[in-house]
Design an enzyme around this catalytic site. Structure first.
Site, PDB file in Angstrom:
ATOM      1  N   ASP A  70       0.829  -1.201   0.000  1.00 13.15           N
ATOM      2  CA  ASP A  70       0.000   0.000   0.000  1.00 13.15           C
ATOM      3  C   ASP A  70       0.872   1.264   0.000  1.00 13.15           C
ATOM      4  O   ASP A  70       1.886   1.324   0.691  1.00 13.15           O
ATOM      5  CB  ASP A  70      -0.871  -0.041   1.267  1.00 13.15           C
ATOM      6  N   GLU A 105       1.257  -0.538  -5.104  1.00 15.98           N
ATOM      7  CA  GLU A 105       0.198   0.452  -5.328  1.00 15.98           C
ATOM      8  C   GLU A 105       0.868   1.809  -5.552  1.00 15.98           C
ATOM      9  O   GLU A 105       1.276   2.471  -4.603  1.00 15.98           O
ATOM     10  CB  GLU A 105      -0.746   0.531  -4.129  1.00 15.98           C
TER      11      GLU A 105
HETATM   12  C1  GLC Z   1      -4.003   3.504  -0.364  1.00 12.96           C
HETATM   13  C2  GLC Z   1      -5.381   2.886  -0.248  1.00 12.96           C
HETATM   14  C3  GLC Z   1      -6.345   3.909   0.263  1.00 12.96           C
HETATM   15  C4  GLC Z   1      -5.849   4.421   1.590  1.00 12.96           C
HETATM   16  C5  GLC Z   1      -4.401   4.909   1.506  1.00 12.96           C
HETATM   17  C6  GLC Z   1      -3.791   5.133   2.850  1.00 12.96           C
HETATM   18  O1  GLC Z   1      -3.964   4.506  -1.314  1.00 12.96           O
HETATM   19  O2  GLC Z   1      -5.785   2.365  -1.495  1.00 12.96           O
HETATM   20  O3  GLC Z   1      -7.638   3.365   0.365  1.00 12.96           O
HETATM   21  O4  GLC Z   1      -6.673   5.472   2.009  1.00 12.96           O
HETATM   22  O5  GLC Z   1      -3.578   3.964   0.868  1.00 12.96           O
HETATM   23  O6  GLC Z   1      -3.452   3.926   3.466  1.00 12.96           O
END
Ligand code: GLC
Length: 647
Positions: free
Chosen positions: A292, A334
């Site tokens: 993440d 991500e």
């Molecule tokens: C990522 C997740 C999102 C979250 C963020 C902070 O972007 O997809 O949903 O708010 O991380 O952890």
């Protein structure tokens, strides 16, 4: 031949043990197995040791901590279950196991989908009926109620949220998935912890050891310096990148929500412990770790604190650590950024970082194309992706749990007379249903009245008009909305990489406005598309007259077509085509003697398309009709898949 040789070796070994008592035979066999497993570990460890040590020492210059890391890697390997090691070995032999045309993912919230982990396990037959062989279980680790950011504020990396189950339930679910040939993905939220995490509590109480695992400052001088260069992620809900803790008399860095405290990876203890958490979770049977918010994990004063080179060092080390202990586990990064910033997270072909990345710009550009009916930008974007090495595997999607940020190629749009701010406004108006003939429904996210910037929330079905047509009971409009929805999926399946469905999309689930009644969710419009799975819709999938049945049936057909042709594999050559019409996108995929053309009409007009650069006769994969690429009839919002065998 190879089989016979192996058999021979077994007979010889059995011969040696012929006169031994059973207990001794077992001991010998176990020792042989242990040493084989140990040898595999050593081989992998030795392969990576030099580079791992080099990178670790460059970052931390801390020999004892590196030694501890190495010891722990071995411990996690020893703890790894036998069947996981077996899977690792299989995947090591077939490192392209995730690149086939049979891969289809689905992301789902455990509670929305089936209440808890046991519920998900009971629903595996439904998941299989969707042709899905990879599920992304949305965050399920312990998180405080009301301050969870949908589970992305983790308070314990080794505990499942009690309402969803236990670690044993997770193991039982991953074991069941493994038997069914389904891979399991989870989020590894490594940028921050919840303020309720034990480290955070101890830091707040003033324990220096734990304060050093975060970014603590007793006055605002340094935070103010950071603010000069660090943009804000959530400008309206969490202004600033720091939160003042009155009880602790300190500021703490909080790039996301104030209750999500950024971890300080300059401290090797943080890196080591987070790697142990990663391996602990991998040992629960997880196949894919979604890292993440990975671009944010390293902070440096006077920078934007995004995509710094140390982030890549950390991801590369994580990749090697995974390859040593659990080589069957993939890293999915991500990186919600523009393409030039995304691609480096694959690393190089020799020194890879993530196995897979989200194709985020393509996703946003797809919705831009839906709103403008102009495929030129999408064609450009797909050309960029298609020119990348085939080792780079993208995860393709239409919708996910997050909002759509309008991260488009504005330099190009500018050349075409389109200005960023007004275009974003147009897109947001369009998808809220305010613009022209728009049939979309949805809501803004993080609308910033100062900059006029906003992102967008809604489900695929609602954005395609299913919600509006259903509400107005307009069968003709429904037919068009469903066609648009299915065409978008058909186009997504045509992209190189792994397609991932957002749970509910397979039955055309629309927006859920009930989040507004829940005080814990009301301020976050992303819950609009995080509704409970409507199982009544799933009951209708065999009813070909129902909305759910129509979408499900057509997606099922497309998914089976995708599996049937090698032209859909990652290895295929993909290119966009000149269709002579800015409303119509053409994609060509060739692998060996198999070729597929996908032609997609983004406009509200019926068309007859003539595709340049291809010739011969093609078979429409849905109707079986023979067609010339010079004369392809396409209904409004419709598509076709045309196949041809070469040679
Ligand atoms: C990522 C997740 C999102 C979250 C963020 C902070 O972007 O997809 O949903 O708010 O991380 O952890």
């Amino acid at each position: 031949m190879r089989g016979r040789k192996a058999e021979g070796a077994r007979t010889k070994a059995a011969g040696k043990k012929k006169d031994m008592p059973q207990s001794e035979i077992e001991t010998v066999q176990t020792t042989e197995k242990i040493s084989r497993a140990e040898a595999a570990y050593r081989r992998r460890f030795d392969r990576h040791l030099d580079e791992l040590k080099w990178l670790y020492m460059e970052l931390y210059d801390n020999g004892p901590m590196f030694a501890e890391l190495c010891d722990q890697l071995h411990c996690f390997y020893e703890e790894r279950a036998k069947d996981l090691k077996k899977k690792d070995a299989e995947r090591e032999k077939r490192p392209d196991w995730y690149k086939g045309n049979d891969m289809l993912g689905m992301m789902l919230y455990i509670d929305n989908f089936a209440e808890n982990m046991q519920g998900v396990q009971e629903k595996l037959s439904y998941i299989k009926s969707c042709n899905v062989n990879y599920i992304h279980l949305m965050p399920f680790l312990d998180t405080p109620k009301g301050r969870s950011d949908g589970g992305y504020a983790v308070s314990d990396f080794r505990k499942v949220q009690p309402a969803l189950g236990t670690m044993e339930d997770l193991e039982s679910l991953t074991t069941a998935c493994r038997k069914e040939g389904i891979s399991v993905c989870m989020d590894f939220v490594m940028n921050h912890t919840s303020e309720d995490h034990e480290w955070a509590k101890r830091a707040r109480a003033g324990e220096g050891e734990y304060m050093s695992r975060y970014f603590f400052f007793d006055n605002d001088a340094i935070p103010a310096e950071y603010e000069k260069t660090v943009p804000q992620v959530f400008p309206t809900t969490a202004p600033g990148n720091f939160t003042w803790l009155p009880d602790a008399g300190h500021y703490v860095m909080t790039s996301f929500y104030p209750y999500q405290w950024d971890l300080n990876y300059k401290n090797p203890r943080v890196f080591n412990e987070m790697m142990y958490n990663f391996l602990y979770l991998a040992n629960k049977g997880i196949d894919i770790m979604r890292i993440d918010a990975v671009p944010y994990i390293w902070k440096e004063l006077h920078t934007q604190c995004r995509n710094l080179k140390q982030v890549h060092t950390i991801v590369r080390m994580m990749r090697m650590i995974g390859e040593i202990v659990c080589p069957g586990v993939l890293l999915l990064g991500e990186v919600v950024m523009e393409p030039e910033k995304v691609v480096p997270y694959f690393g190089t072909v020799e020194k890879p970082e993530c196995h897979m990345l989200y194709n985020v710009t393509t996703m946003a550009t797809t919705w831009h194309t839906v709103a403008t009916r102009d495929v030129r930008l999408l064609k450009r974007q797909l050309d960029i992706v298609n020119s990348l090495p085939k080792e780079y595997v993208f995860l393709n999607y239409l919708r996910c749990h997050d909002d759509i940020g309008w991260g488009l190629d504005y330099d190009t749009l500018h050349l075409w007379g389109c200005e960023e701010r007004s275009h974003k406004q147009y897109l947001n108006n369009y998808f809220q249903g305010f613009e022209g003939e728009s049939v979309s429904r949805g809501e803004l996210y993080n609308a910033d009245p100062v900059s006029g910037d906003a992102r967008f929330c809604g489900t695929t079905a609602s954005m395609c008009g299913v919600e509006k047509a259903g509400f107005e009971q307009d069968e003709e409009a429904m037919e068009r909305a469903l066609r648009r929805d299915v065409t978008l999926h058909a186009y997504m399946f045509m992209q190189s990489g792994i397609p991932v469905l957002y749970s509910g999309d397979e039955v055309g689930q629309v927006n859920d406005y009930s989040y507004k009644d829940d005080p814990d969710k009301a301020a976050d419009s992303r819950y609009l598309h995080r509704g409970k799975m409507d199982w009544k819709l799933a009951e209708q999938i065999s009813d070909k007259k129902s909305v759910a049945g129509r979408i499900f049936g057509q997606l099922d057909l497309l998914e089976k077509i995708r599996r049937s042709s090698q032209a859909f594999t990652v290895e295929a050559d993909a290119r966009t085509l000149d269709t002579g019409d800015d409303n119509v996108l053409g994609i060509d995929r060739v692998h060996g003697d198999e070729e597929i053309l996908g032609i997609f009409n983004f406009s509200e007009y019926n068309k007859e398309v003539s595709v340049n650069g291809v010739e011969g006769t093609y078979t429409d994969m849905l109707t079986g009709e023979q067609l010339s690429p010079e004369k392809i009839p396409l209904p409004a919002y419709g598509f076709c898949y045309l196949a041809r065998k070469h040679g």
